[in-house]
Design a protein around this motif. Sequence first.
Motif, PDB file in Angstrom:
ATOM      1  N   VAL A 213      -4.806  23.470  15.968  1.00  0.00           N
ATOM      2  CA  VAL A 213      -4.423  23.014  14.624  1.00  0.00           C
ATOM      3  C   VAL A 213      -3.450  21.837  14.711  1.00  0.00           C
ATOM      4  CG1 VAL A 213      -3.217  23.657  12.507  1.00  0.00           C
ATOM      5  CG2 VAL A 213      -4.875  25.229  13.518  1.00  0.00           C
ATOM      6  N   VAL A 214      -2.449  21.938  15.589  1.00  0.00           N
ATOM      7  CA  VAL A 214      -1.485  20.842  15.762  1.00  0.00           C
ATOM      8  C   VAL A 214      -2.193  19.596  16.294  1.00  0.00           C
ATOM      9  CG1 VAL A 214       0.612  20.099  16.956  1.00  0.00           C
ATOM     10  CG2 VAL A 214       0.400  22.461  16.148  1.00  0.00           C
ATOM     11  N   LEU A 215      -3.116  19.801  17.194  1.00  0.00           N
ATOM     12  CA  LEU A 215      -3.873  18.692  17.771  1.00  0.00           C
ATOM     13  C   LEU A 215      -4.680  17.949  16.701  1.00  0.00           C
ATOM     14  CD1 LEU A 215      -4.428  17.458  20.546  1.00  0.00           C
ATOM     15  CD2 LEU A 215      -6.354  19.033  20.774  1.00  0.00           C
ATOM     16  N   ILE A 216      -5.330  18.687  15.844  1.00  0.00           N
ATOM     17  CA  ILE A 216      -6.108  18.080  14.758  1.00  0.00           C
ATOM     18  C   ILE A 216      -5.186  17.298  13.818  1.00  0.00           C
ATOM     19  CG2 ILE A 216      -7.490  18.607  12.711  1.00  0.00           C
ATOM     20  CD1 ILE A 216      -8.687  20.956  14.335  1.00  0.00           C
ATOM     21  N   ALA A 217      -4.029  17.867  13.519  1.00  0.00           N
ATOM     22  CA  ALA A 217      -3.069  17.165  12.651  1.00  0.00           C
ATOM     23  C   ALA A 217      -2.624  15.844  13.287  1.00  0.00           C
ATOM     24  CB  ALA A 217      -1.866  18.065  12.379  1.00  0.00           C
ATOM     25  N   CYS A 218      -2.379  15.850  14.579  1.00  0.00           N
ATOM     26  CA  CYS A 218      -1.994  14.615  15.272  1.00  0.00           C
ATOM     27  C   CYS A 218      -3.100  13.569  15.197  1.00  0.00           C
ATOM     28  CB  CYS A 218      -1.667  14.914  16.735  1.00  0.00           C
ATOM     29  SG  CYS A 218      -0.101  15.781  17.011  1.00  0.00           S
ATOM     30  N   CYS A 219      -4.339  14.009  15.322  1.00  0.00           N
ATOM     31  CA  CYS A 219      -5.461  13.072  15.255  1.00  0.00           C
ATOM     32  C   CYS A 219      -5.585  12.457  13.865  1.00  0.00           C
ATOM     33  CB  CYS A 219      -6.765  13.782  15.623  1.00  0.00           C
ATOM     34  SG  CYS A 219      -6.926  14.152  17.377  1.00  0.00           S
ATOM     35  N   LEU A 220      -5.227  13.194  12.833  1.00  0.00           N
ATOM     36  CA  LEU A 220      -5.341  12.673  11.469  1.00  0.00           C
ATOM     37  C   LEU A 220      -4.350  11.550  11.190  1.00  0.00           C
ATOM     38  CD1 LEU A 220      -5.871  15.974   9.440  1.00  0.00           C
ATOM     39  CD2 LEU A 220      -7.598  14.295  10.089  1.00  0.00           C
ATOM     40  N   VAL A 221      -3.199  11.582  11.864  1.00  0.00           N
ATOM     41  CA  VAL A 221      -2.168  10.579  11.583  1.00  0.00           C
ATOM     42  C   VAL A 221      -2.006   9.561  12.707  1.00  0.00           C
ATOM     43  CG1 VAL A 221      -0.893  12.202  10.138  1.00  0.00           C
ATOM     44  CG2 VAL A 221      -0.302  12.007  12.561  1.00  0.00           C
ATOM     45  N   GLY A 222      -2.726   9.708  13.814  1.00  0.00           N
ATOM     46  CA  GLY A 222      -2.551   8.824  14.958  1.00  0.00           C
ATOM     47  C   GLY A 222      -3.280   7.509  14.830  1.00  0.00           C
ATOM     48  N   ALA A 223      -3.029   6.624  15.799  1.00  0.00           N
ATOM     49  CA  ALA A 223      -3.692   5.322  15.855  1.00  0.00           C
ATOM     50  C   ALA A 223      -4.975   5.436  16.667  1.00  0.00           C
ATOM     51  CB  ALA A 223      -2.769   4.294  16.491  1.00  0.00           C
ATOM     52  N   GLU A 224      -5.826   4.433  16.541  1.00  0.00           N
ATOM     53  CA  GLU A 224      -7.026   4.361  17.366  1.00  0.00           C
ATOM     54  C   GLU A 224      -7.438   2.907  17.530  1.00  0.00           C
ATOM     55  OE1 GLU A 224     -11.551   6.188  17.780  1.00  0.00           O
ATOM     56  OE2 GLU A 224     -10.096   7.116  16.427  1.00  0.00           O
TER      57      GLU A 224
ATOM     58  N   MET B 203       0.850  -1.194   0.000  1.00  0.00           N
ATOM     59  CA  MET B 203       0.000   0.000   0.000  1.00  0.00           C
ATOM     60  C   MET B 203       0.886   1.245   0.000  1.00  0.00           C
ATOM     61  SD  MET B 203      -2.964   1.138   2.724  1.00  0.00           S
ATOM     62  CE  MET B 203      -3.936  -0.337   2.451  1.00  0.00           C
ATOM     63  N   SER B 204       0.547   2.219  -0.837  1.00  0.00           N
ATOM     64  CA  SER B 204       1.332   3.447  -0.929  1.00  0.00           C
ATOM     65  C   SER B 204       1.160   4.286   0.327  1.00  0.00           C
ATOM     66  CB  SER B 204       0.887   4.254  -2.143  1.00  0.00           C
ATOM     67  OG  SER B 204      -0.418   4.758  -1.945  1.00  0.00           O
ATOM     68  N   PRO B 205       2.118   5.204   0.616  1.00  0.00           N
ATOM     69  CA  PRO B 205       1.970   6.058   1.796  1.00  0.00           C
ATOM     70  C   PRO B 205       0.665   6.851   1.793  1.00  0.00           C
ATOM     71  CG  PRO B 205       4.205   6.192   0.938  1.00  0.00           C
ATOM     72  CD  PRO B 205       3.417   5.385  -0.050  1.00  0.00           C
ATOM     73  N   PHE B 206       0.264   7.333   0.593  1.00  0.00           N
ATOM     74  CA  PHE B 206      -0.989   8.096   0.526  1.00  0.00           C
ATOM     75  C   PHE B 206      -2.182   7.224   0.903  1.00  0.00           C
ATOM     76  CE2 PHE B 206      -4.745   9.490  -1.873  1.00  0.00           C
ATOM     77  CZ  PHE B 206      -4.893  10.769  -1.356  1.00  0.00           C
ATOM     78  N   ASN B 207      -2.222   6.006   0.353  1.00  0.00           N
ATOM     79  CA  ASN B 207      -3.325   5.097   0.665  1.00  0.00           C
ATOM     80  C   ASN B 207      -3.317   4.697   2.137  1.00  0.00           C
ATOM     81  OD1 ASN B 207      -4.291   5.132  -1.954  1.00  0.00           O
ATOM     82  ND2 ASN B 207      -3.131   3.307  -2.578  1.00  0.00           N
ATOM     83  N   SER B 208      -2.117   4.544   2.695  1.00  0.00           N
ATOM     84  CA  SER B 208      -2.020   4.235   4.122  1.00  0.00           C
ATOM     85  C   SER B 208      -2.562   5.376   4.969  1.00  0.00           C
ATOM     86  CB  SER B 208      -0.558   3.946   4.498  1.00  0.00           C
ATOM     87  OG  SER B 208      -0.069   2.822   3.823  1.00  0.00           O
ATOM     88  N   PHE B 209      -2.246   6.602   4.546  1.00  0.00           N
ATOM     89  CA  PHE B 209      -2.755   7.770   5.269  1.00  0.00           C
ATOM     90  C   PHE B 209      -4.280   7.818   5.199  1.00  0.00           C
ATOM     91  CE2 PHE B 209      -4.238  12.214   4.852  1.00  0.00           C
ATOM     92  CZ  PHE B 209      -3.965  12.648   6.135  1.00  0.00           C
ATOM     93  N   ILE B 210      -4.832   7.595   4.014  1.00  0.00           N
ATOM     94  CA  ILE B 210      -6.291   7.629   3.850  1.00  0.00           C
ATOM     95  C   ILE B 210      -6.946   6.539   4.695  1.00  0.00           C
ATOM     96  CG2 ILE B 210      -8.192   7.335   2.212  1.00  0.00           C
ATOM     97  CD1 ILE B 210      -6.713   9.995   1.970  1.00  0.00           C
ATOM     98  N   ALA B 211      -6.347   5.346   4.690  1.00  0.00           N
ATOM     99  CA  ALA B 211      -6.913   4.231   5.448  1.00  0.00           C
ATOM    100  C   ALA B 211      -6.873   4.485   6.955  1.00  0.00           C
ATOM    101  CB  ALA B 211      -6.152   2.947   5.124  1.00  0.00           C
ATOM    102  N   GLY B 212      -5.913   5.295   7.411  1.00  0.00           N
ATOM    103  CA  GLY B 212      -5.771   5.544   8.837  1.00  0.00           C
ATOM    104  C   GLY B 212      -6.510   6.761   9.343  1.00  0.00           C
ATOM    105  N   LEU B 213      -7.241   7.470   8.471  1.00  0.00           N
ATOM    106  CA  LEU B 213      -7.975   8.658   8.903  1.00  0.00           C
ATOM    107  C   LEU B 213      -9.070   8.298   9.908  1.00  0.00           C
ATOM    108  CD1 LEU B 213      -8.364  10.656   5.553  1.00  0.00           C
ATOM    109  CD2 LEU B 213      -6.911  11.236   7.509  1.00  0.00           C
ATOM    110  N   PRO B 214      -9.420   9.223  10.791  1.00  0.00           N
ATOM    111  CA  PRO B 214     -10.471   8.937  11.777  1.00  0.00           C
ATOM    112  C   PRO B 214     -11.780   8.544  11.099  1.00  0.00           C
ATOM    113  CG  PRO B 214      -9.326  10.967  12.326  1.00  0.00           C
ATOM    114  CD  PRO B 214      -8.851  10.577  10.967  1.00  0.00           C
TER     115      PRO B 214
END
Length: 494
Positions: free
Chosen positions: A433-444, A1-12
């Motif tokens: 803004v930083v908090l929202i960015a962290c939530c976009l890339v974090g685990a859950e 999976m590409s980094p972009f697809n990984s990012f999309i898959a990990g979004l909240p």
Amino acid sequence: MSPFNSFIAGLPRLPPRESRHRSSNPFTLLASLTAMQWAFFFSGWFAWVCDAVDFFAVSLSTARLATQFAKPVGTVTLSITLTLLFRPLGAFIFGILSDRYGRKWPLIGNLLLIAAFSLGTGFVQTFSAFLALRSMFGITMGGIWGLAVSMSLENMPVEARGLFSGFLQLGYPVGYLIIAAVNLNPYIQKQQHWRVLFYTGAGMSLFAAVIRLLLPESAYFKERQQCRAELEADGAITKSATMTTLRELGKTLRVHWARCVWSVIFMSAFNFYSHGSQDLYPTYVQIDKGLSPHLATVTTIIGNCGAIAGCTVGGFVSQFLGRRLTIIVMAVFCCAMLPLWLLPTSFAGLAAGAFFVQAGVQGAYGVVPVYLSEISPVAFRATWPGVAYQLGNMVASASAQIEATAGAKIKDPTTGKPAYGKVAAILIAVSAVVLIACCLVGAEDHGAHFENGRAAFENDAGLDIVEDPERQLSKVVSNGDQKDQVKVYHKEHV
């Protein structure tokens, strides 16, 4: 999976439908708890209240402390900075003790030390002694949050943890509310009577220690100790529990280092977000807006009523929206309320702004206890979330001084007064803004059954992160009760 697809898959995204359905009725969740679960929760919650009572005693008496010690406000706020700087050390010390020896006695010792240092603060005569005591106090304060969260949530039903995460975190604004109400007393508001605020904190901390003394060890920890004892009796374990704990801590840092770094960034943004809205707020409304000390305290109380409402709503809603989506929604709401927090000049307008901004700030914060517990390495659930939380506090420790120094230099063009409020609003918005960015890339790991994980003194426990409700143990055996499953699982991993 590409980094972009990984990012999309990990979004909240929304949690599974089954998880949302189990959490739909808050009254059912409240009724589902046993008396002992309520007692464990209250003990952790009240300890967190005591933490806030003493910390905010400094914020509410900053002006009087400046007069007492003949120092400018910016210098007095150094005590807040020092307290925050030393909290990670306390989080590590008391967290390791809790993960190794249990939830009971480390918390009792922690509360007794808090009571002693709080009482000592009320007797200081010099500014250097005041700073020294606040530094020592920071170490003891640092341990409370991780110990309270681990004890409270591991004894909760999984579907109730979001709601009670909010309840637990609102202990901080409740503590602020209590000490602010005490500060309203005309006798205490006199210059020489600021010491009573710290005597109050000492008495409450001592009472919290007595409450915890009357309760047994956490059910989770007793089960893990029994499991280890059985394995030792079988000759399957030869190393000491302490050595095993230290070895597993090393494994955790090697395997989960990326998650550790992310958590520190995440909690740094959170603490700038929170402290930016709180530490100098009484000073802001008095100097920038001209409110009397009495009205400033009342406004603070109203703001903390908003924080209590926000924590409750945020924690419960996170069961439906997920942990990260809830934090994002609350952060956006807070930023939308900043003009109401900053622009009014009347008491009513400022009070409304304080209520809604604190609802947004603490609405996001109400999710943090359960969120960090769910993504934590299971064996270090007292240490890892607590250290992450307090390292974030350490990074954000200069927030009060940043606001005080920048606010004093940036004058309001119409009044010529320091612009404490404008600096605070900028700090809150950037942190959000930083908090929202962290939530976009974090685990859950929504709904994780972390109470089924291994304790720190068990082999390979440092590798565990529970990722979903069915992962732990169900892969090991399909029949037998949970205790037998635990024993089989751990014997296979010795």
